[in-house]
Design an enzyme around this catalytic site. Structure first.
Site, short mmCIF file in Angstrom:
data_model
loop_
_atom_site.label_atom_id
_atom_site.label_comp_id
_atom_site.label_asym_id
_atom_site.label_seq_id
_atom_site.Cartn_x
_atom_site.Cartn_y
_atom_site.Cartn_z
N ILE A 188 0.57 -1.27 -0.07
CA ILE A 188 -0.01 -0.05 0.09
C ILE A 188 0.74 1.48 0.18
CG2 ILE A 188 -1.81 1.38 1.43
CD1 ILE A 188 -2.81 -1.47 2.36
N GLU A 189 1.72 1.26 0.89
CA GLU A 189 2.74 2.42 1.00
C GLU A 189 3.65 2.82 -0.12
OE1 GLU A 189 2.43 4.64 3.37
OE2 GLU A 189 0.70 3.22 4.22
#
Length: 207
Positions: free
Chosen positions: A48-49
């Site tokens: 996600i990051e």
């Protein structure tokens, strides 16, 4: 608001991002998450990051797999210098990121939803939103202010949940074995050319 179209797009992109990008790091990260008895879903937070890009750098000066800011890195004792950025080191950054997640989990009274929201949006922002709700202010204010910036994050997070629940439909198989090791070096080494240093016989793991 949940965006089903975005969820589908990100699920496709996550498959495209392939095991090749996650494979050098995922076994180590999963092992560290399990050691701490944390939710296994946290092992996919780097997806996600940073899309599992250890060199990722944001306009807010966050860097590495976990997109740690300089302030967070400093607080959790990750070294940053002109020669070395520990945020781009899977071992240093994972230690700091999981310490940070444990702190946020405790800070938000064991609520992982709030802890992960704080990781993306900032601790203060989430605390203010919770305070507004408790004080009977309009809880939609927080949702409206963060909807646009957080929509893609929520879509990715939902897609990660799908991956964990139905792994055969997502990632190709990754070997369940270590792929990285700590190597001793006696001096500074420039590792920009990965193909070159991977072939150096002097770089052998300590047994």
């Amino acid at each position: 608001m949940y965006n089903n179209a975005l969820h589908g797009i990100y699920l496709t992109q996550i498959t495209w991002m392939k095991s090749a990008r996650a494979e050098p790091y995922l076994y180590y990260i999963v092992t560290e998450v399990e050691k701490r008895n944390l939710p296994i879903e946290l092992a996919l937070m780097p997806l996600i990051e940073s899309d599992f890009n250890a060199s990722a750098y944001s306009h807010k000066h966050a860097s590495g797999l976990w997109q740690l800011t300089p302030a967070i890195a400093k607080y959790f004792k990750v070294q940053i210098s002109p020669w070395y950025d520990g945020r781009q080191d899977v071992i240093d950054s994972t230690r700091a990121a999981l310490n940070f997640m444990e702190y946020l989990h405790k800070r938000f009274d064991g609520d992982w939803y709030h802890a992960i929201a704080a990781l993306n949006l900032g601790e203060g922002r989430v605390l203010r939103a919770i305070s507004n709700i408790k004080n009977k202010a309009n809880p939609l204010i927080f949702q409206l202010k963060t909807a646009q910036t957080n929509q893609s994050v929520r879509a990715k997070r939902t897609s990660c949940g799908t991956i964990i629940k139905k792994p055969k439909n997502a990632f190709p198989a990754i070997l369940n074995s270590p792929t990285i090791a700590v190597l001793p070096v006696d001096c500074a080494v420039i590792l920009d050319n990965r193909k070159q240093w991977q072939q150096l016989e002097i770089f052998k793991p300590m047994v």
